[in-house]
Design a protein around this motif. Structure first.
Motif, PDB file in Angstrom:
ATOM      1  N   LEU A  11     132.748  10.454  13.623  1.00 23.35           N
ATOM      2  CA  LEU A  11     133.274   9.087  13.570  1.00 23.35           C
ATOM      3  C   LEU A  11     133.465   8.577  14.992  1.00 23.35           C
ATOM      4  CD1 LEU A  11     134.442   7.009  11.511  1.00 23.35           C
ATOM      5  CD2 LEU A  11     136.665   8.072  11.881  1.00 23.35           C
ATOM      6  N   GLY A  12     133.174   7.301  15.229  1.00 24.17           N
ATOM      7  CA  GLY A  12     133.367   6.711  16.550  1.00 24.17           C
ATOM      8  C   GLY A  12     134.851   6.497  16.836  1.00 24.17           C
ATOM      9  N   ILE A  13     135.209   6.596  18.108  1.00 28.69           N
ATOM     10  CA  ILE A  13     136.622   6.432  18.472  1.00 28.69           C
ATOM     11  C   ILE A  13     137.099   5.003  18.181  1.00 28.69           C
ATOM     12  CG2 ILE A  13     136.372   5.773  20.929  1.00 28.69           C
ATOM     13  CD1 ILE A  13     138.651   7.937  21.433  1.00 28.69           C
ATOM     14  N   ILE A  14     136.182   4.034  18.274  1.00 26.81           N
ATOM     15  CA  ILE A  14     136.525   2.635  17.970  1.00 26.81           C
ATOM     16  C   ILE A  14     136.860   2.489  16.479  1.00 26.81           C
ATOM     17  CG2 ILE A  14     135.665   0.242  18.004  1.00 26.81           C
ATOM     18  CD1 ILE A  14     135.400   1.032  20.808  1.00 26.81           C
ATOM     19  N   GLN A  15     136.059   3.139  15.619  1.00 24.13           N
ATOM     20  CA  GLN A  15     136.334   3.083  14.176  1.00 24.13           C
ATOM     21  C   GLN A  15     137.641   3.814  13.855  1.00 24.13           C
ATOM     22  OE1 GLN A  15     132.813   3.613  15.073  1.00 24.13           O
ATOM     23  NE2 GLN A  15     132.978   1.386  14.918  1.00 24.13           N
ATOM     24  N   LEU A  16     137.899   4.896  14.586  1.00 24.47           N
ATOM     25  CA  LEU A  16     139.170   5.606  14.385  1.00 24.47           C
ATOM     26  C   LEU A  16     140.339   4.683  14.735  1.00 24.47           C
ATOM     27  CD1 LEU A  16     140.870   8.220  13.919  1.00 24.47           C
ATOM     28  CD2 LEU A  16     140.623   8.632  16.378  1.00 24.47           C
ATOM     29  N   ARG A  17     140.222   3.999  15.873  1.00 22.53           N
ATOM     30  CA  ARG A  17     141.285   3.078  16.286  1.00 22.53           C
ATOM     31  C   ARG A  17     141.472   1.958  15.251  1.00 22.53           C
ATOM     32  NH1 ARG A  17     139.629  -0.860  20.878  1.00 22.53           N
ATOM     33  NH2 ARG A  17     138.476  -1.609  19.075  1.00 22.53           N
ATOM     34  N   ASP A  18     140.361   1.407  14.760  1.00 17.33           N
ATOM     35  CA  ASP A  18     140.441   0.243  13.881  1.00 17.33           C
ATOM     36  C   ASP A  18     140.804   0.586  12.436  1.00 17.33           C
ATOM     37  OD1 ASP A  18     139.763  -1.103  16.141  1.00 17.33           O
ATOM     38  OD2 ASP A  18     137.721  -1.621  15.518  1.00 17.33           O
ATOM     39  N   HIS A  19     140.440   1.792  11.978  1.00 15.09           N
ATOM     40  CA  HIS A  19     140.658   2.114  10.561  1.00 15.09           C
ATOM     41  C   HIS A  19     141.646   3.243  10.329  1.00 15.09           C
ATOM     42  CE1 HIS A  19     137.416  -0.576   9.236  1.00 15.09           C
ATOM     43  NE2 HIS A  19     136.818  -0.208  10.358  1.00 15.09           N
ATOM     44  N   GLY A  20     142.017   3.935  11.413  1.00 21.37           N
ATOM     45  CA  GLY A  20     143.063   4.953  11.295  1.00 21.37           C
ATOM     46  C   GLY A  20     142.590   6.261  10.689  1.00 21.37           C
ATOM     47  N   ILE A  21     143.569   7.118  10.462  1.00 30.02           N
ATOM     48  CA  ILE A  21     143.304   8.492  10.026  1.00 30.02           C
ATOM     49  C   ILE A  21     142.631   8.542   8.666  1.00 30.02           C
ATOM     50  CG2 ILE A  21     144.501  10.652   9.369  1.00 30.02           C
ATOM     51  CD1 ILE A  21     146.411  10.156  11.659  1.00 30.02           C
ATOM     52  N   GLU A  22     142.852   7.507   7.853  1.00 25.74           N
ATOM     53  CA  GLU A  22     142.257   7.506   6.514  1.00 25.74           C
ATOM     54  C   GLU A  22     140.730   7.649   6.588  1.00 25.74           C
ATOM     55  OE1 GLU A  22     142.455   3.935   4.094  1.00 25.74           O
ATOM     56  OE2 GLU A  22     140.913   4.996   2.925  1.00 25.74           O
ATOM     57  N   TRP A  23     140.103   6.962   7.541  1.00 31.03           N
ATOM     58  CA  TRP A  23     138.637   7.076   7.661  1.00 31.03           C
ATOM     59  C   TRP A  23     138.237   8.481   8.099  1.00 31.03           C
ATOM     60  CZ3 TRP A  23     134.669   2.928   9.379  1.00 31.03           C
ATOM     61  CH2 TRP A  23     134.658   1.881   8.431  1.00 31.03           C
ATOM     62  N   ALA A  24     139.033   9.076   8.975  1.00 32.19           N
ATOM     63  CA  ALA A  24     138.727  10.441   9.425  1.00 32.19           C
ATOM     64  C   ALA A  24     138.822  11.400   8.239  1.00 32.19           C
ATOM     65  CB  ALA A  24     139.687  10.852  10.535  1.00 32.19           C
ATOM     66  N   GLU A  25     139.834  11.200   7.396  1.00 28.95           N
ATOM     67  CA  GLU A  25     139.996  12.060   6.216  1.00 28.95           C
ATOM     68  C   GLU A  25     138.829  11.889   5.251  1.00 28.95           C
ATOM     69  OE1 GLU A  25     143.900  10.925   4.960  1.00 28.95           O
ATOM     70  OE2 GLU A  25     144.850  12.470   6.216  1.00 28.95           O
ATOM     71  N   ARG A  26     138.426  10.642   5.038  1.00 28.64           N
ATOM     72  CA  ARG A  26     137.298  10.402   4.124  1.00 28.64           C
ATOM     73  C   ARG A  26     136.006  11.000   4.681  1.00 28.64           C
ATOM     74  NH1 ARG A  26     136.832   4.308   3.309  1.00 28.64           N
ATOM     75  NH2 ARG A  26     134.905   4.924   2.277  1.00 28.64           N
ATOM     76  N   ALA A  27     135.822  10.906   6.015  1.00 26.49           N
ATOM     77  CA  ALA A  27     134.599  11.457   6.628  1.00 26.49           C
ATOM     78  C   ALA A  27     134.542  12.974   6.430  1.00 26.49           C
ATOM     79  CB  ALA A  27     134.563  11.115   8.116  1.00 26.49           C
ATOM     80  N   VAL A  28     135.691  13.637   6.614  1.00 27.62           N
ATOM     81  CA  VAL A  28     135.752  15.095   6.442  1.00 27.62           C
ATOM     82  C   VAL A  28     135.516  15.473   4.975  1.00 27.62           C
ATOM     83  CG1 VAL A  28     137.397  17.026   6.411  1.00 27.62           C
ATOM     84  CG2 VAL A  28     137.096  15.681   8.491  1.00 27.62           C
ATOM     85  N   GLU A  29     136.168  14.746   4.067  1.00 28.93           N
ATOM     86  CA  GLU A  29     136.017  15.054   2.634  1.00 28.93           C
ATOM     87  C   GLU A  29     134.575  14.867   2.163  1.00 28.93           C
ATOM     88  OE1 GLU A  29     138.850  12.601   0.563  1.00 28.93           O
ATOM     89  OE2 GLU A  29     140.519  13.677   1.527  1.00 28.93           O
ATOM     90  N   MET A  30     133.902  13.850   2.705  1.00 26.17           N
ATOM     91  CA  MET A  30     132.539  13.521   2.265  1.00 26.17           C
ATOM     92  C   MET A  30     131.605  14.733   2.356  1.00 26.17           C
ATOM     93  SD  MET A  30     130.171  10.411   3.754  1.00 26.17           S
ATOM     94  CE  MET A  30     131.541   9.309   3.992  1.00 26.17           C
ATOM     95  N   ILE A  31     131.798  15.547   3.392  1.00 27.73           N
ATOM     96  CA  ILE A  31     130.906  16.707   3.575  1.00 27.73           C
ATOM     97  C   ILE A  31     131.699  18.019   3.612  1.00 27.73           C
ATOM     98  CG2 ILE A  31     129.059  15.415   4.741  1.00 27.73           C
ATOM     99  CD1 ILE A  31     130.163  16.640   7.416  1.00 27.73           C
ATOM    100  N   ASP A  32     132.946  17.986   3.210  1.00 26.26           N
ATOM    101  CA  ASP A  32     133.814  19.162   3.260  1.00 26.26           C
ATOM    102  C   ASP A  32     133.677  19.858   4.623  1.00 26.26           C
ATOM    103  OD1 ASP A  32     135.597  21.094   2.506  1.00 26.26           O
ATOM    104  OD2 ASP A  32     134.123  22.299   1.422  1.00 26.26           O
ATOM    105  N   ALA A  33     133.880  19.080   5.677  1.00 31.83           N
ATOM    106  CA  ALA A  33     133.665  19.569   7.050  1.00 31.83           C
ATOM    107  C   ALA A  33     134.811  20.457   7.515  1.00 31.83           C
ATOM    108  CB  ALA A  33     133.532  18.381   8.001  1.00 31.83           C
ATOM    109  N   GLN A  34     134.499  21.391   8.407  1.00 32.87           N
ATOM    110  CA  GLN A  34     135.533  22.249   8.991  1.00 32.87           C
ATOM    111  C   GLN A  34     136.201  21.585  10.193  1.00 32.87           C
ATOM    112  OE1 GLN A  34     132.695  23.409   7.811  1.00 32.87           O
ATOM    113  NE2 GLN A  34     132.863  25.517   7.086  1.00 32.87           N
ATOM    114  N   ALA A  35     135.536  20.590  10.777  1.00 29.80           N
ATOM    115  CA  ALA A  35     136.080  19.929  11.974  1.00 29.80           C
ATOM    116  C   ALA A  35     135.554  18.496  12.008  1.00 29.80           C
ATOM    117  CB  ALA A  35     135.635  20.677  13.231  1.00 29.80           C
ATOM    118  N   ILE A  36     136.154  17.683  12.856  1.00 30.06           N
ATOM    119  CA  ILE A  36     135.610  16.320  13.019  1.00 30.06           C
ATOM    120  C   ILE A  36     135.325  16.065  14.496  1.00 30.06           C
ATOM    121  CG2 ILE A  36     137.901  15.182  13.180  1.00 30.06           C
ATOM    122  CD1 ILE A  36     136.536  12.817  11.590  1.00 30.06           C
TER     123      ILE A  36
END
Ligand code: FNR
Length: 359
Positions: free
Chosen positions: A124-149
């Motif tokens: 995820l881009g840092i700009i998208q993180l700033r604009d959309h918050g942790i929720e987007w980071a959580e959704r990105a991780v869940e989408m692929i069951d990632a071990q890290a972001i």
């Protein structure tokens, strides 16, 4: 097609068909010290390594590239199958398009389907993180069951692309917030301009667990955006910034001083470059462009490329007397030329400009 999604397809086409590299990452200035009597058996060399608690069969990392357009699904499928087959770590490309439009998730979810055991990094881009918050980071991780972001920073690209974001205000705060609250390790990743010692200290200070160098000298976003630009003033900007950035080898030496886990990417073009990166202190060596081209052709082409990279890496380990990746990380190097000058100019006691200004 959303704008973000069709941009993903444009990028793959441009990278496949046109020269998109610029500059020199510095590997030509680095030489591993040859060991004429290594007392080691090449066939016993072990490429296994660990990164952020993951057990990997090789320090080759499949760097973040793609996803987010239906045409990118097949490429991600092949990259993921290779990650599973060779037990490599892999990053997916920016998940922004699929976060904006969940119908595009398939080109990302295919990665976990094909690589059920691999160490996967969300992106995820840092700009998208700033604009959309942790929720987007959580959704990105869940989408692929990632071990890290991986949170990518790409301000050069933002500055010269027509749809780019021009404010980076609030990004460091957003990163700190994520690192404090997130359940998975956060990696901060450049995409071709490198990370300095000062920036590395800020990143680790904010709580990130690792840095992906994304140094200058490999795939160039100034070049890609220049090729994509329709407005002449943006094409001219891309041209003017073709030589902007910290070369990968220099950035690696700077980030290493901040002392955290590091992935070297940006202009690594062989297993020998991976060996050099590890000898300079990296934990993994990432490649994007050299894997993208075979991945766009076939699974066999991609396997052949990966095996060729491993062959070079093994011989470099043999000739430095490194039976393990840990041994390789203690191998001595010679650094010459412009790369050496840049590394030394960062030393406050040796830099005339810094002495002059007294800081
Ligand atoms: C990239 N890269 C990248 N990085 C990132 O963090 N998010 C992304 O979405 C992408 N997308 C992307 C697409 C394509 C087509 C390429 C070639 C690259 C950057 C990549 O991970 C890497 O840091 C750089 O490309 C430098 O490595 P190479 O290409 O010189 O080996």
């Amino acid at each position: 097609d959303t704008a973000t999604s069709s941009r993903k397809r444009d990028h793959l086409e441009i990278c496949y068909e046109q020269p998109v590299e610029a500059g020199d990452a510095g590997f030509g200035d680095v030489r591993l010290v040859h060991n004429a009597i290594p007392e080691c058996d090449m066939d016993a060399i072990d490429l296994k390594t660990r990164f952020l608690d993951a057990k990997l069969d090789s320090p080759l990392f499949i760097a973040a590239m793609t996803g987010g357009h239906p045409d990118t699904l097949e490429v991600n499928r092949r990259l993921a199958r290779a990650a599973e087959r060779y037990n490599l770590g892999m990053g997916v490309g920016s998940q922004r398009a699929a976060l904006e439009n969940p119908e595009l998730e398939g080109s990302f979810t295919v990665v976990r389907e094909e690589a059920p055991h691999a160490f996967l990094c969300a992106n995820l881009g840092i700009i998208q993180l700033r604009d959309h918050g942790i929720e987007w980071a959580e959704r990105a991780v869940e989408m692929i069951d990632a071990q890290a972001i991986a949170i990518h920073v790409n301000l050069l690209q933002e500055a010269i692309q027509p749809e780019g974001d021009h404010s980076a205000v609030g990004c460091l705060e957003a990163l700190r917030g994520l690192c404090e609250e997130f359940s998975r390790p956060v990696i901060v990743k450049e995409t071709g301009s490198g990370i300095s010692a000062e920036t590395a200290r800020k990143i680790f200070g904010a709580g990130a667990k690792a840095i992906d160098i994304g140094g200058y000298g490999g795939t160039s976003w100034a070049k890609i955006e220049r090729l994509r630009a329709t407005a002449p003033e943006l094409a001219e900007l891309g041209e003017a910034f073709l030589s902007w950035g910290i070369p990968t080898v220099v950035s690696l030496c700077e980030v290493r001083r901040a002392g955290g886990p590091t992935i070297a990417t940006g202009g690594l073009r062989s297993g020998i470059d991976i060996a050099k990166s590890l000898a300079l202190g990296a934990d993994l060596g990432g490649m994007a462009l050299p894997l993208l081209k075979p991945a766009m052709e076939s699974e066999e082409a991609l396997s052949a490329t990966i095996e060729g990279i491993h062959r070079h890496l093994r011989v470099a380990m043999f000739l430095t007397g490194s039976l393990t990746v840990a041994d390789l990380r203690h191998t001595r190097t010679y650094i010459t030329g412009l790369t050496r000058q840049m590394i030394e100019s960062n030393d406050k006691t040796k830099d005339p400009a810094r002495r002059l200004h007294g800081y």
